[in-house]
Design a protein around this motif. Structure first.
Motif: not given
Ligand code: GSH
Length: 237
Positions: A11, A14, A51, A53-54, A68, A230
């Motif tokens: 989802y 980034f 902590g 992604v990516p 990213s 977030q």
């Protein structure tokens, strides 16, 4: 098994930037789905303490790259024989990086602020105004004729905005009854860009071509639509 490990969450816009870069440049990779919010010691180690992604790990070079944009830059340098996504000259490359930073300060925080604000509130109105201002400035600096930011070929500036532009199209009408304006040359140019982007295979392959993607995305963002989700994405970088 590939030498490039790509840590992603399906989802995450980034992560989608990095994934689009891998797909567009046709770089063989192992996709590893992870819950970045589960801060296991292994994940904190892999993500270099972020902590988030990516992250990619290039096992050939023994290099780990989180973030990213750093991933897009890394891929362009390490895989120069594949389609370039950054302009070749240093000056033009700095300009491209400016327009990617611009997204982080003038567009993305306002997308999330609008998504999280109560429809009709002053916060929603302020976020809408700033989102439209950011998109208008960005669009005024696009190539005048050809669809992508720098003209005929899609590059990192286009890839970096695409996942967020897609969320503007999918989430804001659904949760806030909001669609972008379409009157006047700047908005026409923006929609020309978005039409080209939405037909761009790496965007499709990392999103709408996946099973039930739109429904799953809408469901994922439900907590955001009522002010949760977030927190740091609303911050201006
Ligand atoms: N600046 C980072 C932002 C990445 C980001 O915010 N990723 C989110 C998922 S969409 C994440 O991993 N969140 C977990 C957390 O912050 O704890 C980038 O561009 O890669």
């Amino acid at each position: 098994m590939s030498n490039i490990k790509f840590y992603s969450a399906w989802y995450c816009p980034f992560a989608q930037r990095a994934w689009m870069g891998l797909v567009h440049k046709n770089i063989d990779h192992d996709y590893i789905e992870i819950d970045p919010y589960e801060k296991t010691p292994e994940w904190m180690e892999i993500s270099r303490g972020t902590g988030q992604v990516p992250v990619i790990i290039d096992e050939n070079q023994n290099i780990t790259v989180p973030d990213s944009i750093r991933v897009l830059e890394y891929l362009d340098v390490q895989f120069p024989n594949e389609t370039s996504i950054y302009p070749a000259t240093n000056g033009a490359e700095a300009n491209a990086k400016f327009w990617i930073d611009f997204q982080g300060s003038k567009i993305i925080p306002y997308l999330y602020r609008l998504l999280k604000a109560e429809a009709g509130s002053e916060a929603a109105e302020n976020a809408r105004f700033s989102l439209e201002q950011g998109l208008k400035t960005f669009t005024s600096n696009m190539d005048k004729d050809d669809p992508y930011f720098f003209g005929k070929d899609p590059g990192a500036v286009d890839i970096a905005l695409a996942p967020f532009a897609q969320r503007i199209e999918i989430l804001l009408p659904h949760y806030k009854g909001y669609t972008l304006p379409d009157i006047g040359p700047i908005w026409k140019r923006y929609h020309q860009w978005w039409n080209a982007m939405s037909a761009f295979k790496p965007l499709q392959e990392t999103s709408t071509a996946l099973p039930d993607y739109v429904e799953r995305l809408v469901e994922f963002y439900l907590p955001y639509s009522t002010g949760g989700g977030q927190a740091d994405v609303t911050e201006i970088k």
